[in-house]
Design an enzyme around this catalytic site. Structure first.
Site, mmCIF file in Angstrom:
data_model
loop_
_atom_site.group_PDB
_atom_site.id
_atom_site.type_symbol
_atom_site.label_atom_id
_atom_site.label_comp_id
_atom_site.label_asym_id
_atom_site.label_seq_id
_atom_site.Cartn_x
_atom_site.Cartn_y
_atom_site.Cartn_z
ATOM 1 N N GLU A 230 13.179 -3.623 -4.217
ATOM 2 C CA GLU A 230 11.789 -3.579 -5.326
ATOM 3 C C GLU A 230 12.647 -2.798 -6.351
ATOM 4 O O GLU A 230 12.747 -3.558 -7.184
ATOM 5 C CB GLU A 230 10.733 -2.536 -5.152
ATOM 6 C CG GLU A 230 10.105 -2.330 -6.207
ATOM 7 C CD GLU A 230 8.365 -1.168 -5.457
ATOM 8 O OE1 GLU A 230 7.463 -1.828 -6.818
ATOM 9 O OE2 GLU A 230 8.504 -0.707 -4.517
ATOM 10 N N ASN B 103 11.123 6.565 -14.407
ATOM 11 C CA ASN B 103 11.958 6.121 -14.639
ATOM 12 C C ASN B 103 12.949 7.440 -15.101
ATOM 13 O O ASN B 103 14.009 7.960 -15.474
ATOM 14 C CB ASN B 103 12.067 5.108 -16.096
ATOM 15 C CG ASN B 103 12.236 3.992 -16.138
ATOM 16 O OD1 ASN B 103 12.340 3.216 -15.000
ATOM 17 N ND2 ASN B 103 12.634 3.653 -17.700
ATOM 18 N N GLU B 104 11.773 8.525 -15.632
ATOM 19 C CA GLU B 104 12.604 10.088 -15.374
ATOM 20 C C GLU B 104 12.632 10.825 -14.282
ATOM 21 O O GLU B 104 13.878 10.424 -14.091
ATOM 22 C CB GLU B 104 11.605 11.340 -15.687
ATOM 23 C CG GLU B 104 10.612 10.345 -17.565
ATOM 24 C CD GLU B 104 10.091 9.641 -17.445
ATOM 25 O OE1 GLU B 104 9.931 8.555 -18.861
ATOM 26 O OE2 GLU B 104 9.702 8.965 -16.630
ATOM 27 N N GLY C 115 0.998 -1.059 0.452
ATOM 28 C CA GLY C 115 0.163 0.097 0.028
ATOM 29 C C GLY C 115 0.978 1.103 0.315
ATOM 30 O O GLY C 115 0.894 1.612 0.950
ATOM 31 N N TYR C 116 1.116 1.553 -0.889
ATOM 32 C CA TYR C 116 1.881 2.768 -1.147
ATOM 33 C C TYR C 116 1.628 4.148 -1.791
ATOM 34 O O TYR C 116 1.254 4.782 -1.880
ATOM 35 C CB TYR C 116 3.625 2.291 -1.610
ATOM 36 C CG TYR C 116 4.783 1.931 -1.295
ATOM 37 C CD1 TYR C 116 4.250 1.508 0.377
ATOM 38 C CD2 TYR C 116 6.121 2.294 -1.645
ATOM 39 C CE1 TYR C 116 5.449 1.156 0.930
ATOM 40 C CE2 TYR C 116 7.302 1.880 -0.423
ATOM 41 C CZ TYR C 116 6.652 1.364 0.706
ATOM 42 O OH TYR C 116 7.577 0.955 1.886
ATOM 43 N N SER C 117 1.244 3.862 -3.397
ATOM 44 C CA SER C 117 0.864 4.714 -4.176
ATOM 45 C C SER C 117 -0.592 5.318 -3.679
ATOM 46 O O SER C 117 -1.539 4.236 -3.807
ATOM 47 C CB SER C 117 0.505 3.764 -6.054
ATOM 48 O OG SER C 117 1.823 4.286 -6.308
#
Length: 399
Positions: A244, A386-387, A127-129
């Protein structure tokens, strides 16, 4: 820098290879080899088989019940599992939350949670984003208010992978709004059967139910489920994210999928096409380069030298490579890769018979190709886009 394996390491590889190929169920290996749908039973059955050997927590130190392998042994284990067409171990329990519990949890928390993760019995979710808080994770709003010996949690998490199967979820929650956003975040373990927790599916472009929204409506969580100190969760989150992002690179799966790409190209008659062979060769060069990057890190650990923090680099290159080889597979299938036939993702499906000849000339290997391509568009976004990773690399590696 020595990138050659020792005789002892090669003997270890042979031992792991024999055990995995003996114990991996044939029906599961068939599904993985042909990119068919894996259900909860498939994933958890393999996790439990590994658990009986003490290998579900293959990266764990011996003091917590793991095999105590060094970095090279862990790499060889992952490679042999991938080459045998074993499912990728669901990382949320053994790879992500377990190291946090080991490093920052109390002895009581370690005794309570780690055995269920090792055995494969307990399914963990992440439960992160949140909506609006992905790469900018510090802006999260899901709130936990302390009331006596419990927290009351309200808010939402999104993109929760396989959350429909979750028994427990580890969450970043806001416990303070003072100071910098990072300083008011805590790390909380929540039983997903608690009243007020609801899971809502998000159906992806490939038609699969892989991710979810998770809602918390006045969910009561015992304060003893707090990991470490209140408002120090950002520190623990960074510890987890390093695991991760390295895991996302997954060079061993890339090696297996490269061979699958070659099989598809051969079946479609494209190995005689010079331009397509060149694209496969470029992809293979990238796989080898990614593997060399991983081996450099392993060599540094073996010699006691501290390697650069390359988790971000591994995430960038690994995720882009996944997108490239799935694109080439789809291109190899051509128009026959386009139909989305939900039933075809199940083992034993008879394509031409089911379609009554409407899919003339279609082969079973073409069925998942477009779905895989669409699904893997996510890899350059999740785990930190990735940015953002390039900015981090520029600051920490290049200076």
């Amino acid at each position: 820098m020595d990138l050659n394996f020792t005789d002892a390491e090669l003997a270890f590889r042979a031992e792991v290879r024999e055990w995995v190929r003996t114990n991996l169920p044939a029906d599961i290996a068939h599904k993985v080899r042909h990119a068919l749908r894996l259900n909860k039973d498939d994933l958890q059955r393999w996790a439990k088989i590994l658990g009986t050997k003490g290998w579900h927590g293959w990266a764990w130190p011996a003091q917590f019940g793991g095999p105590g392998w060094n970095a090279i042994q862990r790499h060889l284990f992952e490679e042999e599992c991938a080459l045998a067409c074993a499912p990728r171990i669901v990382p949320f329990g053994p790879v992500m939350v377990a190291p946090v519990i080991m490093a920052f949890g109390t002895p009581e928390q370690q005794q309570r949670f780690l055995p269920g993760i090792m055995s494969g019995e307990v399914w963990w979710s992440q439960g992160y984003s949140e909506p609006g808080s992905g790469s900018d994770l510090a802006s999260l709003k899901c709130r936990a208010e302390r009331q006596g010996d419990k927290y009351i949690v309200n808010g939402q998490k999104t993109w929760t992978t396989l959350g429909q199967y979750g028994d427990w979820i580890f969450c970043l929650v806001r416990t303070s709004s003072e100071g910098k956003p990072q300083t008011g975040i805590s790390f909380l373990l929540i039983d997903m059967t608690t009243p007020g927790v609801s899971v809502k599916p998000i159906i992806m472009l490939d038609g699969e139910h892989e991710v979810n929204e998770v809602w918390f409506d006045n969910v009561e969580v015992p304060a003893e489920n707090l990991i470490g100190e209140e408002n120090k969760g950002w520190t623990y989150a960074k510890h987890l994210l390093s695991h991760e992002r390295t895991n996302i690179a997954d060079v061993n799966r890339a090696k297996r999928e490269l061979e699958r790409l070659k099989r598809i190209a051969k079946a479609e008659g494209l190995m005689d096409d010079q331009r397509f062979r060149d694209q496969i060769a470029l992809c293979e060069v990238d796989v080898v380069a990614l593997e060399m990057m991983v081996l450099r890190v392993l060599s540094g650990e073996r010699t006691g030298k501290q390697p650069l923090d390359v988790a971000g680099l591994l995430k960038i290159r690994g995720s882009e490579l996944q997108q490239r080889y799935t694109e080439l597979m789809m291109l190899a299938g051509g128009p026959l890769a386009l139909p989305h036939i939900h039933e075809a993702m199940e083992a034993g499906w008879q394509g031409d018979q089911w379609l009554g000849g409407a899919w003339l000339g279609g082969a079973s290997h073409a069925i998942p190709l477009t779905g895989n391509y669409l699904n893997v568009r996510k890899t350059t976004i999740y785990g930190g886009s990735n940015e953002v990773q390039r900015n981090i690399v520029a600051q920490t590696v290049l200076g």
